[in-house]
Design a protein around this motif. Structure first.
Motif, mmCIF file in Angstrom:
data_model
loop_
_atom_site.group_PDB
_atom_site.id
_atom_site.type_symbol
_atom_site.label_atom_id
_atom_site.label_comp_id
_atom_site.label_asym_id
_atom_site.label_seq_id
_atom_site.Cartn_x
_atom_site.Cartn_y
_atom_site.Cartn_z
ATOM 1 N N GLU A 36 2.458 7.386 -6.418
ATOM 2 C CA GLU A 36 1.556 8.520 -6.649
ATOM 3 C C GLU A 36 2.199 9.830 -6.208
ATOM 4 O O GLU A 36 1.981 10.875 -6.830
ATOM 5 C CB GLU A 36 0.254 8.301 -5.889
ATOM 6 C CG GLU A 36 -0.565 7.103 -6.371
ATOM 7 C CD GLU A 36 -1.750 6.817 -5.469
ATOM 8 O OE1 GLU A 36 -1.918 7.545 -4.456
ATOM 9 O OE2 GLU A 36 -2.521 5.861 -5.753
ATOM 10 N N ARG A 37 3.011 9.775 -5.148
ATOM 11 C CA ARG A 37 3.596 10.994 -4.566
ATOM 12 C C ARG A 37 5.011 11.269 -5.068
ATOM 13 O O ARG A 37 5.681 12.183 -4.569
ATOM 14 C CB ARG A 37 3.620 10.866 -3.043
ATOM 15 C CG ARG A 37 2.231 10.696 -2.417
ATOM 16 C CD ARG A 37 2.344 10.324 -0.950
ATOM 17 N NE ARG A 37 1.035 10.142 -0.324
ATOM 18 C CZ ARG A 37 0.844 9.662 0.903
ATOM 19 N NH1 ARG A 37 1.890 9.330 1.644
ATOM 20 N NH2 ARG A 37 -0.366 9.523 1.392
ATOM 21 N N ARG A 60 2.445 1.877 -3.391
ATOM 22 C CA ARG A 60 1.513 2.490 -4.346
ATOM 23 C C ARG A 60 1.387 3.987 -4.083
ATOM 24 O O ARG A 60 1.347 4.797 -5.021
ATOM 25 C CB ARG A 60 0.150 1.811 -4.257
ATOM 26 C CG ARG A 60 0.167 0.352 -4.701
ATOM 27 C CD ARG A 60 -1.226 -0.263 -4.721
ATOM 28 N NE ARG A 60 -1.157 -1.684 -5.019
ATOM 29 C CZ ARG A 60 -1.032 -2.193 -6.235
ATOM 30 N NH1 ARG A 60 -0.988 -1.372 -7.272
ATOM 31 N NH2 ARG A 60 -0.971 -3.495 -6.432
ATOM 32 N N LYS A 61 1.343 4.358 -2.808
ATOM 33 C CA LYS A 61 1.287 5.786 -2.471
ATOM 34 C C LYS A 61 2.581 6.489 -2.871
ATOM 35 O O LYS A 61 2.564 7.638 -3.329
ATOM 36 C CB LYS A 61 1.045 5.949 -0.970
ATOM 37 C CG LYS A 61 -0.339 5.503 -0.507
ATOM 38 C CD LYS A 61 -0.497 5.687 0.999
ATOM 39 C CE LYS A 61 -1.880 5.236 1.465
ATOM 40 N NZ LYS A 61 -2.035 5.362 2.929
ATOM 41 N N ILE A 121 0.842 -1.205 0.000
ATOM 42 C CA ILE A 121 0.000 0.000 0.000
ATOM 43 C C ILE A 121 0.869 1.245 0.000
ATOM 44 O O ILE A 121 0.630 2.209 -0.741
ATOM 45 C CB ILE A 121 -0.941 -0.015 1.222
ATOM 46 C CG1 ILE A 121 -1.956 -1.161 1.095
ATOM 47 C CG2 ILE A 121 -1.660 1.321 1.364
ATOM 48 C CD1 ILE A 121 -2.789 -1.397 2.342
ATOM 49 N N ASP A 122 1.928 1.236 0.843
ATOM 50 C CA ASP A 122 2.836 2.387 0.907
ATOM 51 C C ASP A 122 3.575 2.591 -0.404
ATOM 52 O O ASP A 122 3.844 3.731 -0.813
ATOM 53 C CB ASP A 122 3.840 2.197 2.051
ATOM 54 C CG ASP A 122 3.186 2.310 3.418
ATOM 55 O OD1 ASP A 122 2.041 2.791 3.479
ATOM 56 O OD2 ASP A 122 3.811 1.906 4.420
#
Length: 598
Positions: free
Chosen positions: A354-355, A350-351, A347-348
């Motif tokens: 995005e960031r 994927r973030k 999950i991290d």
């Protein structure tokens, strides 16, 4: 071979290449195919057209596949349509969630055509069987109203037909064993029994065949099917009456051990199975060796859902497979904790994509003839907002497992190409300086790798001759023919290729000779073995001889001392990188090095 039951199929996937591949293939198989790229549109089409089967991608814009499936199952008009999930994700928790929201099956990308067709045929046949049962029941009710003669006989005949159809629906066609639906139903029953009878114990053994895919690929699927049947028959020899063997699908089997006294009951069966499967299987003229990796979990009152118990058995099985072939592993709670940790890491990651939290460091590559920098290897680092700089060893394995490595590789490539082009514009780098970027084997099954690299070069303005791609030796040998096709097409753009970690895997010299490779990178493990007097260089010497005979250059990786450097120079190795010259540097530090030198 076309399915015997030609039905209507709706394909939902936001990747045009996937849609085109599946639509063309299934149409050729005699199916009527509709395709959409959006989850909301899929709901509209499903309600209007009422297809016989839906192939549903998980990761999509607007709403993901899980929510689409939930809405389908909540709608009375579409709840009966079977949904097969399609995903590059291969985590156990993803599979569990797919079945929890109402999916009937789960196919992992990249697709194996025979697997996709077999799964589709199985579920269309199952739905046809269910429709037939409803049709028979309807006919029976109508005939009962019309006449009373021979009523008992007809009821008996219909019941027998229903039993046959139900048997088909709950059993595997190939092996005759109970299937996943049967297994999950009985597993749920046993969990309820545990809550009603304190002290009652049972165990689930999940078995996954070792090396089955390589046997399937080399001998063909028909021989693979025969091998699965032979494996099932041998496993049955190890089981007592009342113990049920099921086939979950593919090369996975499960065993339900009811009313056991202790853990040793389960481990003893695992040992018996390994011993029984140790002898070779005769497939035509071939003798084949295979065994199984086994995950074991004990049923207890702590489990409420059968999916959770199967999830933990699957986790233990993968731990067994990691230990080596023909092993078994008991599940413990720490495994689940690691699985949750990995899920959070995914999950991290994927973030982080995005960031834009990934940054590139650059390690110089030195010419041993001129002692000048001739290029840099781009190395990814994760600049986490809370934990700071995270090295790749902490996140690359999960990125590989989940398929996120593809997006990370392209992110690194874009940053590195843009950086080198900026150094060229600033006059710090001439046209001969190159940038090397690592490329995962997962890109080789991508439909648009060539287009993505073209786009990056066009956007950054970098010439293809300044880009080098590093692929590990073991990755190339997983599919050398397909790798060769991709490499040849990229070579047309003057992009060079480096075989990374050379000497640590198994390479077919015939394939290595045919692949248009430019450079072999000698793995750092061989460099570390060089002694103070220059001994232990035999393997390096052999790699250099191979590189020279094939017209390739060589890079010695991981050089840290002068004692390691001198024998490498004597062997006429062309290039070198390592801490002796420089650690990986941030872009600003590289700018200073290019201006003043190391």
């Amino acid at each position: 071979m076309a399915s015997e039951y030609n039905g209507d199929i709706l394909i939902v996937d936001d990747t045009p290449n996937n849609l085109r591949f599946l639509s063309t293939t299934l149409t050729q198989q005699g199916y009527k195919v509709r395709s959409v790229t959006d989850g909301l549109m899929a709901l509209t089409v499903a309600q209007a057209a009422k297809p016989d089967l839906i192939l549903l991608d998980i990761k999509m814009p607007n709403i993901d596949g899980y929510e689409v499936c939930q809405r389908l199952k909540a709608n009375e008009q579409t709840r009966e349509i079977p949904v097969i999930f399609l995903s590059a994700l291969d985590e156990v928790l993803d599979k569990v969630k797919a079945f929890t929201v109402g999916g009937v099956d789960y196919i992992t990308k990249p697709f194996q055509l025979e697997e996709v067709l077999a799964r589709i045929e199985t579920h269309l046949s199952l739905r046809a069987a269910q429709k037939e049962i409803r049709k028979l029941n309807g006919e029976l009710e109508q005939r009962v109203r019309q006449r009373t003669a021979q009523l008992e006989k007809e009821i008996a005949q219909r019941m027998q037909a229903q039993e046959r159809l139900l048997h088909i629906a709950l059993h595997d066609v190939l092996t005759g064993l109970p299937n996943r639906a049967w297994f999950m139903k009985h597993l749920d029953h046993l969990l309820k029994q545990v809550t009603q009878q304190p002290g009652y114990q049972f165990a689930v053994l999940l078995l996954d065949c070792d090396r089955f895919q390589s046997i399937n690929d080399s001998l063909g699927h028909s021989w693979g099917d025969r091998l699965l049947v032979s494996i099932a028959r041998r496993i049955e020899l190890c089981l007592q009456p009342g113990t049920t063997l099921s086939r979950l699908g593919g090369d996975e089997f499960t065993i339900l051990l009811k009313d056991i006294k202790s853990l040793s009951d389960a481990t003893r069966i695992a040992q018996d199975i390994h011993q029984e499967l140790a002898s070779p299987f005769q497939l035509g003229e071939y003798q084949v060796f295979t065994n199984v990796s086994i995950g074991i979990v004990l049923g207890s009152e702590s489990y409420e859902q059968p999916e959770h118990l199967l999830r933990d058995a699957d986790t233990a099985m993968y731990q067994a497979k990691a230990k080596g072939k023909a092993c078994y592993q008991m599940f413990d709670s720490t495994m689940h904790h690691r699985a949750l940790t990995n899920l959070q890491l995914e999950i991290d990651l994927r973030k982080a994509l995005e960031r834009n939290e990934f940054v590139v460091y650059y390690q110089p590559i030195i010419s041993l003839m001129t002692n000048q920098i001739v290029g840099f290897e781009a190395l990814v680092r994760w600049l986490h907002p809370q934990e700071g700089l995270i090295p790749p060893i902490k996140f690359i394995p999960i990125a590989e497992e989940t398929g996120l490595i593809m997006a990370i590789d392209l992110c690194v490539m874009r940053q590195a190409c843009l950086q080198l082009r900026n150094w060229q514009k600033e006059g710090l780098a001439d046209k001969s300086l190159t940038i090397s970027v690592n490329l995962s084997v997962k890109h080789f099954v991508s439909f648009n790798l060539l287009q993505q690299i073209d786009t990056i070069l066009a956007e950054t303005g970098l010439d293809g001759q300044n880009l080098k791609l590093e692929i590990t030796e073991s990755d190339i040998m997983k599919n050398p023919e397909f790798a060769s096709q991709i490499i040849v097409q990229l070579k047309n753009q003057q992009i060079q290729f480096i075989v990374d970690d050379f000497g640590t895997g198994y390479s077919s010299l015939s394939y290595l000779h045919r692949l248009p490779i430019d450079t072999l990178k000698i793995d750092r493990s061989f460099i570390m073995r060089i002694g103070n007097k220059g001994e232990n260089i035999g393997i390096i010497q052999a790699i250099m001889a191979l590189a020279n005979s094939l017209g390739m250059n060589a890079i010695a990786e991981g050089v840290e001392t002068l004692e390691q450097l001198e024998p490498i120079k004597r062997l006429n190795c062309q290039f070198c990188q390592g801490f002796l010259f420089s650690r990986p540097l941030e872009a600003e530090a590289v700018r200073k090095v290019l201006a003043t030198g190391l």
